[in-house]
Design a protein around this motif. Structure first.
Motif: not given
Ligand code: FMN
Length: 210
Positions: A195-200
């Protein structure tokens, strides 16, 4: 493994800027001429010649620009910087908008790349000498061609950012996983390991259960 240990590393925080030429924008290769993103991964690696290393996620638009032009600037953020700078440069991509629209605290250094002239205590210009493929990130090893001190105000460290700049997480009933970098909450029992943070854009290792 307690990945909180990594937050004890004495990083500073920086705006990494890069820029392409007008032709690259006219031809549609790039959407904007100038771009930048927040990074903490900057270190001096040699002094003669003076070289620095930075690590930039391959998904960052700024990475694509540096791959194209082999040059970049580093602006060192100083204490007193507001969260707005982090939002502008660290929570959105130049792929989607022009981060410099309506932003006037900038100057252009002799290499043609913008740097941040307010809330920064120094800037450096560098030319890429080597690229190391680190999987998710590229490490650019680059030689300095320009460096200037802009103020004596201390550098924003990661610790200072966490304690004084980043908004405190809201009390939430949401259950899931919170990004320790930006407080984004992933609602769900299991956080996918890729999972990759959509914000940072930080990865699953930077999430904690809430
Ligand atoms: C505090 C903070 C530290 C960050 N450190 C890095 C870093 O060291 N390397 C990196 O590639 N991205 C880092 N980022 C994420 C980028 O700034 C972010 O993904 C940005 O939106 C990329 O913009 P771009 O696609 O226009 O290049 C950080 C973000 C924040 C808020």
């Amino acid at each position: 493994m307690d990945t909180n240990a990594l937050f004890k590393i004495g990083y500073g925080l920086y705006v990494l800027t890069a820029g392409v030429n007008e032709d690259d924008v006219k031809s549609g290769l790039f959407k904007v001429k100038d771009n930048g993103c927040i990074i903490n991964t900057v270190m001096q690696v040699t002094s003669d010649p003076c070289m620095i290393a930075i690590a930039v996620n391959k998904k960052n638009y700024t990475n694509e620009m540096i791959q194209r032009t082999k040059k970049f600037n580093i602006s060192t953020l100083s204490e007193g910087t507001g969260f707005d700078i982090f939002k502008r440069f660290g929570y959105q991509s130049g792929r989607d908008l022009d981060k410099f629209e309506g932003f006037n605290n900038i100057k252009r250094s002799p290499n043609g790349v913008l740097y941040i002239s307010e809330n920064t205590n120094s800037f450096m210009s560098a030319y890429v000498k080597q690229e190391v493929d680190l999987g998710t990130h590229t490490m650019f090893i680059a030689q300095l061609v320009e460096a200037q001190c802009l103020s004596e105000i201390p550098t924003v460290t990661y610790d200072y950012y966490q304690k004084n700049i980043k908004p405190k997480p809201e009390k939430t009933e949401k259950k899931g996983w919170r990004c320790k970098i930006c407080n984004y909450i992933y609602e769900g029992e299991d956080l996918p390991s890729d999972f990759i943070c959509p914000w940072c854009k930080h990865g699953a290792a930077d999430f904690e259960r809430v």
